[in-house]
Design a protein around this motif. Structure first.
Motif, PDB file in Angstrom:
ATOM      1  N   LEU A   5      44.506  32.322   2.694  1.00  0.00           N
ATOM      2  CA  LEU A   5      45.151  32.355   1.377  1.00  0.00           C
ATOM      3  C   LEU A   5      44.490  33.461   0.567  1.00  0.00           C
ATOM      4  O   LEU A   5      43.261  33.546   0.511  1.00  0.00           O
ATOM      5  N   VAL A   6      45.312  34.323  -0.029  1.00  0.00           N
ATOM      6  CA  VAL A   6      44.795  35.354  -0.943  1.00  0.00           C
ATOM      7  C   VAL A   6      45.375  35.065  -2.321  1.00  0.00           C
ATOM      8  O   VAL A   6      46.577  35.253  -2.535  1.00  0.00           O
ATOM      9  N   THR A   7      44.563  34.575  -3.253  1.00  0.00           N
ATOM     10  CA  THR A   7      45.071  34.395  -4.611  1.00  0.00           C
ATOM     11  C   THR A   7      45.048  35.767  -5.285  1.00  0.00           C
ATOM     12  O   THR A   7      44.128  36.558  -5.053  1.00  0.00           O
ATOM     13  N   LEU A  31      49.068  33.452  -3.260  1.00  0.00           N
ATOM     14  CA  LEU A  31      49.415  32.683  -4.462  1.00  0.00           C
ATOM     15  C   LEU A  31      49.225  33.614  -5.649  1.00  0.00           C
ATOM     16  O   LEU A  31      48.120  34.136  -5.864  1.00  0.00           O
ATOM     17  N   ASP A  32      50.296  33.850  -6.393  1.00  0.00           N
ATOM     18  CA  ASP A  32      50.220  34.806  -7.507  1.00  0.00           C
ATOM     19  C   ASP A  32      51.238  34.398  -8.564  1.00  0.00           C
ATOM     20  O   ASP A  32      52.355  34.003  -8.207  1.00  0.00           O
ATOM     21  N   SER A  35      51.781  37.855 -13.093  1.00  0.00           N
ATOM     22  CA  SER A  35      51.558  38.328 -14.471  1.00  0.00           C
ATOM     23  C   SER A  35      51.230  39.812 -14.478  1.00  0.00           C
ATOM     24  O   SER A  35      51.779  40.564 -15.291  1.00  0.00           O
ATOM     25  N   THR A  36      50.349  40.257 -13.596  1.00  0.00           N
ATOM     26  CA  THR A  36      50.139  41.705 -13.427  1.00  0.00           C
ATOM     27  C   THR A  36      50.460  42.137 -11.995  1.00  0.00           C
ATOM     28  O   THR A  36      50.501  43.326 -11.711  1.00  0.00           O
ATOM     29  N   GLY A  37      50.675  41.175 -11.118  1.00  0.00           N
ATOM     30  CA  GLY A  37      51.007  41.490  -9.721  1.00  0.00           C
ATOM     31  C   GLY A  37      52.418  42.020  -9.601  1.00  0.00           C
ATOM     32  O   GLY A  37      53.260  41.776 -10.468  1.00  0.00           O
ATOM     33  N   LEU A  72      41.086  36.075  -5.657  1.00  0.00           N
ATOM     34  CA  LEU A  72      41.037  37.286  -6.493  1.00  0.00           C
ATOM     35  C   LEU A  72      41.865  37.144  -7.770  1.00  0.00           C
ATOM     36  O   LEU A  72      41.798  38.019  -8.644  1.00  0.00           O
ATOM     37  N   ALA A  73      42.652  36.084  -7.881  1.00  0.00           N
ATOM     38  CA  ALA A  73      43.502  35.941  -9.071  1.00  0.00           C
ATOM     39  C   ALA A  73      42.627  35.799 -10.310  1.00  0.00           C
ATOM     40  O   ALA A  73      41.697  34.997 -10.341  1.00  0.00           O
TER      41      ALA A  73
END
Ligand code: NAD
Ligand code: UD1
Length: 307
Positions: A5-7, A31-32, A35-37, A72-73
């Motif tokens: 999983l990469v947040t 999982l994102d 908002s800025t992704g 990383l979120a």
């Protein structure tokens, strides 16, 4: 093949990481909350769950059956944490606790490792040069306080709940895909675009503030190495080059590379801005057997060409 999983995987650093993991043959869920992704950052083969990292149900669901989590979120802008204190706190600290909590039982009821983004902002007004990991943490911004909180909760995750973690205190990361159009984005992305287009740049303060700029390719390499290494504890490393660059020096180099001269407009320094931020990469090198590979010239060239 593993499943990660990469947040924040549609963001700047997260999407480079997701590309690398897919390239290595792994399965990736992102999982994102977007908002800025950006959707165009998502690797084709990655599965995207649009959701909030501070929402326990969303995180729990996205994490089921994974072998490890890259968290990383966050709201990555120091300035934003000043304007939206409580809101950024929810994402930056509660979001991390939510991730650690879900990691307790993600794989058949057992803990999975978490590699997460802390920040050089935890050092705050400590101007020791270079900053070692055991230097005093005196964050100046809500963002820096929340990142320090993540590290403290990582101790709880390990000591109480058996969740192994590796935290990286990223210094100033730059490279392709860092959004040049947002005033909340990293200074290199903003300056690179403006110098290339021959537009004025705004400098907050006198321009003598110093940063340790790290190319995103180096960051991705250490994130992957940390997951492979399988920490048994709650470890924290600087992710830095140890090399100082002032904003004025940065602007000079960019102007040389673009064969363009631009006007500098000065505004007052931002509240909570750090004056000098240079990391000591000794622990990083000793543990992972190497340091950062990209020099500023090489990294800036790659940023300007978008490769
Ligand atoms: P970014 O803004 O490009 O990426 C952050 C991602 O997180 C975005 O895709 C965004 O949509 C997502 N996100 C934000 N809030 C969310 C929420 N509530 N739920 C789910 N997703 C959410 O920023 P980045 O530069 O790629 O930063 C990645 C991480 O690295 C962050 O934790 C940041 O604090 C940390 N960091 C970055 C730097 C840097 O210089 N860029 C330095 C130190 C630490
Ligand atoms: C950056 C990261 C933060 C990270 C920290 C670690 C971003 C957006 N912020 O914060 O996530 O935790 O490094 O060290 O990636 N500046 C100008 N003109 C501009 C933009 C910025 O003068 O147009 C100045 C700022 O005031 C600051 C310096 O450039 O002095 C760097 O700013 P910025 O790129 O926003 O990064 P940090 O605040 O250091």
């Amino acid at each position: 093949m593993a499943h990660f999983l990469v947040t924040g995987g549609c963001g700047f650093i997260g999407s480079h990481l997701a590309d690398r993991l897919i390239g290595d043959g792994h399965r990736v869920t992102i999982l994102d909350d977007m908002s800025t992704g950006r959707l165009e950052n998502k690797p084709l083969l990655a599965k995207l769950v649009v959701g909030d990292v501070a929402d326990p149900d969303a995180v729990h669901q996205a994490m089921q059956g994974v072998d490890g989590v890259f968290h990383l979120a966050a709201v990555a802008s120091v300035q934003r944490s000043r304007e939206l204190w409580a809101e950024t706190h929810r994402t930056n600290l509660s979001g991390t606790v939510t991730v650690f909590e879900a990691a307790r039982s993600a794989r058949n009821g057992n803990p999975v490792p978490v590699v997460y983004a802390s920040s050089a902002a935890v050092y705050g007004d400590n101007t020791a040069t270079p900053l070692r990991e055991d230097a005093a943490t005196r964050p100046l911004s809500a963002y820096g306080v929340d990142k320090l909180g993540c590290e403290l909760h990582a101790n709880v995750a390990w000591a109480i709940h058996g969740v192994p973690t590796t935290g990286f205190r990223f210094f100033n990361v730059y490279g392709p895909r860092q959004d040049p159009s947002s005033p909340y984005s990293g200074v290199i992305s903003i300056f690179a675009r403006r110098v290339a287009q021959g537009e004025d740049v705004t400098i907050f303060g006198d321009g003598e503030q110093v940063r340790d700029f790290v190319f995103v390719g180096d960051v991705v390499r250490f994130l992957v190495k940390a997951m492979e290494r399988q920490s048994q504890g709650a470890e924290v490393f600087n992710l830095c080059t140890g090399r100082p660059t002032s904003l004025l020096m940065l602007l000079e180099v960019l102007q040389e590379l673009c064969a363009s001269r631009v006007r500098r407009l000065h505004q007052p320094a931002r509240a909570g801005d750090i004056r000098v931020s240079i990391g000591d990469p000794a622990r990083l090198r000793a543990t992972f057997g190497e340091g950062c590979r990209f020099g500023l010239l090489q990294g800036l060239s790659a940023t300007l060409t978008g490769e």
